[in-house]
Design a protein around this motif. Structure first.
Motif, PDB file in Angstrom:
ATOM      1  N   THR A  56       0.835  -1.193   0.000  1.00  0.00           N
ATOM      2  CA  THR A  56       0.000   0.000   0.000  1.00  0.00           C
ATOM      3  C   THR A  56       0.873   1.249   0.000  1.00  0.00           C
ATOM      4  OG1 THR A  56      -0.143  -0.178   2.415  1.00  0.00           O
ATOM      5  CG2 THR A  56      -1.969  -1.097   1.132  1.00  0.00           C
ATOM      6  N   ALA A  57       0.215   2.396  -0.171  1.00  0.00           N
ATOM      7  CA  ALA A  57       0.989   3.639  -0.268  1.00  0.00           C
ATOM      8  C   ALA A  57       0.200   4.809   0.301  1.00  0.00           C
ATOM      9  CB  ALA A  57       1.372   3.918  -1.713  1.00  0.00           C
ATOM     10  N   GLU A  58       0.953   5.814   0.718  1.00  0.00           N
ATOM     11  CA  GLU A  58       0.414   7.021   1.322  1.00  0.00           C
ATOM     12  C   GLU A  58       0.900   8.249   0.546  1.00  0.00           C
ATOM     13  OE1 GLU A  58       1.678   7.989   5.617  1.00  0.00           O
ATOM     14  OE2 GLU A  58       2.793   9.324   4.296  1.00  0.00           O
ATOM     15  N   VAL A  59       0.081   9.283   0.560  1.00  0.00           N
ATOM     16  CA  VAL A  59       0.510  10.592   0.056  1.00  0.00           C
ATOM     17  C   VAL A  59       0.258  11.606   1.161  1.00  0.00           C
ATOM     18  CG1 VAL A  59      -1.737  11.108  -1.010  1.00  0.00           C
ATOM     19  CG2 VAL A  59       0.343  12.241  -1.853  1.00  0.00           C
ATOM     20  N   CYS A  60       1.115  12.604   1.247  1.00  0.00           N
ATOM     21  CA  CYS A  60       1.004  13.603   2.311  1.00  0.00           C
ATOM     22  C   CYS A  60       0.394  14.907   1.790  1.00  0.00           C
ATOM     23  CB  CYS A  60       2.366  13.870   2.934  1.00  0.00           C
ATOM     24  SG  CYS A  60       2.942  12.512   3.982  1.00  0.00           S
ATOM     25  N   VAL A  61      -0.161  15.645   2.726  1.00  0.00           N
ATOM     26  CA  VAL A  61      -0.857  16.891   2.397  1.00  0.00           C
ATOM     27  C   VAL A  61       0.041  17.841   1.629  1.00  0.00           C
ATOM     28  CG1 VAL A  61      -1.916  18.951   3.401  1.00  0.00           C
ATOM     29  CG2 VAL A  61      -2.442  16.686   4.349  1.00  0.00           C
ATOM     30  N   HIS A  62       1.283  17.978   2.034  1.00  0.00           N
ATOM     31  CA  HIS A  62       2.157  18.967   1.385  1.00  0.00           C
ATOM     32  C   HIS A  62       2.483  18.604  -0.048  1.00  0.00           C
ATOM     33  CE1 HIS A  62       4.548  16.192   3.876  1.00  0.00           C
ATOM     34  NE2 HIS A  62       5.493  16.262   2.966  1.00  0.00           N
ATOM     35  N   HIS A  63       2.540  17.295  -0.359  1.00  0.00           N
ATOM     36  CA  HIS A  63       2.798  16.899  -1.746  1.00  0.00           C
ATOM     37  C   HIS A  63       1.548  17.072  -2.616  1.00  0.00           C
ATOM     38  CE1 HIS A  63       6.220  14.495   0.122  1.00  0.00           C
ATOM     39  NE2 HIS A  63       6.776  15.384  -0.672  1.00  0.00           N
ATOM     40  N   LEU A  64       0.372  17.148  -1.979  1.00  0.00           N
ATOM     41  CA  LEU A  64      -0.866  17.421  -2.705  1.00  0.00           C
ATOM     42  C   LEU A  64      -1.146  18.916  -2.832  1.00  0.00           C
ATOM     43  CD1 LEU A  64      -3.188  14.730  -1.053  1.00  0.00           C
ATOM     44  CD2 LEU A  64      -2.215  14.643  -3.359  1.00  0.00           C
ATOM     45  N   TRP A  65      -0.459  19.724  -2.048  1.00  0.00           N
ATOM     46  CA  TRP A  65      -0.754  21.162  -1.992  1.00  0.00           C
ATOM     47  C   TRP A  65       0.300  22.008  -2.708  1.00  0.00           C
ATOM     48  CZ3 TRP A  65      -5.051  23.499   0.343  1.00  0.00           C
ATOM     49  CH2 TRP A  65      -5.013  24.889   0.419  1.00  0.00           C
ATOM     50  N   PHE A  66       1.572  21.772  -2.390  1.00  0.00           N
ATOM     51  CA  PHE A  66       2.652  22.606  -2.906  1.00  0.00           C
ATOM     52  C   PHE A  66       3.293  21.995  -4.150  1.00  0.00           C
ATOM     53  CE2 PHE A  66       2.585  23.417   1.734  1.00  0.00           C
ATOM     54  CZ  PHE A  66       2.343  24.781   1.721  1.00  0.00           C
ATOM     55  N   SER A  67       4.060  22.811  -4.860  1.00  0.00           N
ATOM     56  CA  SER A  67       4.910  22.329  -5.950  1.00  0.00           C
ATOM     57  C   SER A  67       6.229  23.083  -5.889  1.00  0.00           C
ATOM     58  CB  SER A  67       4.242  22.552  -7.314  1.00  0.00           C
ATOM     59  OG  SER A  67       4.348  23.914  -7.704  1.00  0.00           O
ATOM     60  N   ASP A  68       7.161  22.728  -6.789  1.00  0.00           N
ATOM     61  CA  ASP A  68       8.469  23.388  -6.763  1.00  0.00           C
ATOM     62  C   ASP A  68       8.367  24.890  -7.065  1.00  0.00           C
ATOM     63  OD1 ASP A  68       7.880  23.113  -9.456  1.00  0.00           O
ATOM     64  OD2 ASP A  68       9.724  22.044  -9.961  1.00  0.00           O
ATOM     65  N   ALA A  69       7.251  25.337  -7.633  1.00  0.00           N
ATOM     66  CA  ALA A  69       7.067  26.768  -7.859  1.00  0.00           C
ATOM     67  C   ALA A  69       6.931  27.539  -6.550  1.00  0.00           C
ATOM     68  CB  ALA A  69       5.830  27.006  -8.722  1.00  0.00           C
ATOM     69  N   ASP A  70       6.604  26.838  -5.463  1.00  0.00           N
ATOM     70  CA  ASP A  70       6.385  27.501  -4.172  1.00  0.00           C
ATOM     71  C   ASP A  70       7.668  27.737  -3.395  1.00  0.00           C
ATOM     72  OD1 ASP A  70       3.463  27.713  -4.164  1.00  0.00           O
ATOM     73  OD2 ASP A  70       3.518  25.517  -4.163  1.00  0.00           O
ATOM     74  N   TYR A  71       8.796  27.161  -3.839  1.00  0.00           N
ATOM     75  CA  TYR A  71      10.050  27.395  -3.110  1.00  0.00           C
ATOM     76  C   TYR A  71      10.452  28.869  -3.136  1.00  0.00           C
ATOM     77  CZ  TYR A  71      10.975  22.347  -2.783  1.00  0.00           C
ATOM     78  OH  TYR A  71      10.906  21.010  -2.492  1.00  0.00           O
ATOM     79  N   ASP A  72      10.111  29.576  -4.216  1.00  0.00           N
ATOM     80  CA  ASP A  72      10.494  30.981  -4.313  1.00  0.00           C
ATOM     81  C   ASP A  72       9.879  31.804  -3.189  1.00  0.00           C
ATOM     82  OD1 ASP A  72      11.957  30.467  -6.567  1.00  0.00           O
ATOM     83  OD2 ASP A  72      10.441  31.206  -7.972  1.00  0.00           O
ATOM     84  N   GLN A  73       8.629  31.482  -2.815  1.00  0.00           N
ATOM     85  CA  GLN A  73       7.952  32.234  -1.762  1.00  0.00           C
ATOM     86  C   GLN A  73       8.163  31.607  -0.387  1.00  0.00           C
ATOM     87  OE1 GLN A  73       3.704  32.457  -2.159  1.00  0.00           O
ATOM     88  NE2 GLN A  73       3.430  33.707  -0.319  1.00  0.00           N
ATOM     89  N   LYS A  74       8.029  30.291  -0.293  1.00  0.00           N
ATOM     90  CA  LYS A  74       8.049  29.617   1.007  1.00  0.00           C
ATOM     91  C   LYS A  74       9.454  29.234   1.459  1.00  0.00           C
ATOM     92  CE  LYS A  74       3.552  29.423   1.779  1.00  0.00           C
ATOM     93  NZ  LYS A  74       2.895  29.975   2.996  1.00  0.00           N
ATOM     94  N   GLY A  75      10.373  29.091   0.524  1.00  0.00           N
ATOM     95  CA  GLY A  75      11.750  28.785   0.873  1.00  0.00           C
ATOM     96  C   GLY A  75      11.895  27.510   1.681  1.00  0.00           C
ATOM     97  N   SER A  76      12.725  27.571   2.718  1.00  0.00           N
ATOM     98  CA  SER A  76      13.046  26.379   3.505  1.00  0.00           C
ATOM     99  C   SER A  76      11.881  25.903   4.360  1.00  0.00           C
ATOM    100  CB  SER A  76      14.244  26.667   4.407  1.00  0.00           C
ATOM    101  OG  SER A  76      13.972  27.762   5.266  1.00  0.00           O
ATOM    102  N   LEU A  77      10.818  26.702   4.489  1.00  0.00           N
ATOM    103  CA  LEU A  77       9.656  26.271   5.261  1.00  0.00           C
ATOM    104  C   LEU A  77       8.965  25.074   4.618  1.00  0.00           C
ATOM    105  CD1 LEU A  77       8.013  29.639   6.381  1.00  0.00           C
ATOM    106  CD2 LEU A  77       9.715  28.246   7.575  1.00  0.00           C
TER     107      LEU A  77
END
Length: 461
Positions: free
Chosen positions: A273-294
């Motif tokens: 079986t497998a799991e997916v997490c909320v952050h992988h369903l919400w964010f993408s690599d485009a969000d690193y510019d704004q969210k950074g290391s958070l």
């Protein structure tokens, strides 16, 4: 600092409490039913279209709100013992119930690492005194504790955790013969963090040569790459097929990995079986510019295409569970440091359900499917006894939700001990109104109520 939660005793009587929740939309087992629910003591006594209140009942008017089973989060890091400057079981379980999470399964990379049965029982003892939510813990596998894993009673805890890629806590299991022996000899769920260590080290060396000590955060998904994830996940799946092990792969992050899993049999019959997490369903690599290391997690948040493929696999049942990988660090640890010193992980349990409900409002997922992936399926997958569903005789782990009460995440209403969230300043349309754990109201309208009500989870094994 995090929000200082308030304690209030709602009942000092030894008489069994009876709580009647009136006129709610009950979301359960792919149905939406309007009706009433009677709680007696710890359990659901009756579900009916109309239940008459009697003397001694505490009556809660549902006002057309939605009643869900409590969320079961199968992957959290609550940092106790040893890392309590980041979080502890009391603080994070309070945040959990504020977010509608009534049961959590916690990971072994604490200090000391939870790699012996004695240390496992010490965690249970801490939680029995301080946890607002129900709990179980994973026993960690290492390169040299197979005999300890074999001694573990399969009913004693939720399962075994293997870090097949290094992450916070340095619990890497990289001896392939040892991994196969664990897969061959452990008769319970083996949950894995899958990233290939050699690939990551090669990528890290490459980008260190390019950027020196100033590696930009945008490179994180290239260091913790698609290849690193797929190589490790595919090996784990192949080994489980070979050995017959009961494998659960945590936090998938790539499109390619989704094709390793099947949807042509019921979850109860799956061995992989497998799991997916909320952050992988919400964010993408485009969000690193704004969210950074958070939003630096392991595995890394990757492309928008990966995110869309994860959603597709979740909705067609190749992916079975939505969880958080809640992993708090202080802001000082997450910011103003060079890339290689920034720990991966972020706090999520208080906001996971409302974040996924936001996707329901956008038409991406039904509320019944949310309940399936966040409540029912973790209970089925880990064989949890009498939780995860709204059924007569089951524990009254319940969440009352207002689907139309917009609110903003702010420092003042964050309950995590670390005091921050990747969702700060986000506005969510849904609000958690009330949370019950084992029949006790533990959260209501922004306030943690009463004493710790969590219990050790038991299993149908």
């Amino acid at each position: 600092m995090g929000f200082n939660f308030e304690y209030k005793t709602i009942c000092n009587s030894t008489t069994q409490m009876k709580t009647l929740i009136k006129d709610v939309h009950i979301i359960n087992e792919n149905q939406v039913i309007r009706g009433d629910i009677l709680i007696e003591g710890e359990r659901i006594a009756k579900i009916a279209p109309n239940i008459t209140a009697e003397n001694g009942y505490t009556v809660i008017e549902g006002k057309g709100h939605y009643l869900l089973p409590g969320v079961i989060d199968d992957q959290v890091h609550f940092r106790e013992p040893g890392l309590t400057h980041k979080a502890n079981i009391a603080s994070e379980s309070a945040a959990a119930v504020a977010g509608g999470v009534t049961t959590f399964f916690e990971q072994p990379n604490t200090v000391p690492q939870t790699t012996t049965i004695d240390l496992l029982e010490e965690k249970f003892e801490i939680a029995s005194k301080t946890s607002f939510a129900n709990f179980s813990f994973f026993l960690g596998g290492t390169n040299d504790n197979l005999e300890e894993l074999k001694r573990l009673d399969r009913k004693a805890c939720v399962g075994i955790k293997l870090f097949l890629g290094s992450s916070t806590g340095n619990m890497l299991v990289d001896n392939e013969q040892t991994i196969e022996r664990i897969f061959s000899n452990v008769d319970m769920v083996i949950a894995t963090h899958c990233e290939d260590e050699q690939t990551i080290r090669h990528n890290m060396e490459r980008y260190s040569q390019q950027f020196g000590s100033q590696i930009p955060i945008q490179v994180h998904p290239l260091i913790r790459s698609h290849e690193a994830c797929y190589l490790s996940s595919s090996k784990a799946v192949s080994l489980a097929q070979k050995t017959g092990a009961r494998l659960h792969v945590f936090h998938l992050s790539t499109a390619q990995e989704t094709h390793l899993f099947r949807n042509d049999i019921p979850l109860k019959d799956k061995k992989i079986t497998a799991e997916v997490c909320v952050h992988h369903l919400w964010f993408s690599d485009a969000d690193y510019d704004q969210k950074g290391s958070l939003i630096k997690w392991n595995p890394a948040v990757k492309t928008a295409n990966d995110r869309e493929s994860l959603w597709e696999a979740l909705l067609d049942d190749r992916l079975d569970v939505i969880a958080t990988d809640h992993a708090p660090h202080t802001l000082e640890e997450k910011q103003n440091q060079e890339y290689h010193k920034i720990p991966s992980g972020g706090p999520l349990v208080q906001h996971s359900l409302v974040a996924i409900l936001e996707q329901h409002h956008k038409g991406r997922i039904s509320i019944q499917k949310i309940v399936e992936k966040m409540c029912h399926n973790p209970a089925i997958l880990f064989e949890v006894k009498d939780r995860g569903f709204i059924r007569e005789g089951y524990y009254a782990d319940l969440v009352l939700v207002d689907l139309n009460s917009p609110w903003k995440v702010t420092t003042e209403n964050i309950l995590y001990k670390c005091g921050w969230s990747p969702f700060t300043d986000s506005v969510f349309k849904s609000k958690i109104r009330t949370t019950f754990v084992n029949g006790k109201m533990v959260y209501n309208d922004g306030i943690i109520i009463g004493e710790a009500a969590g219990k050790r989870v038991t299993f149908n094994r």
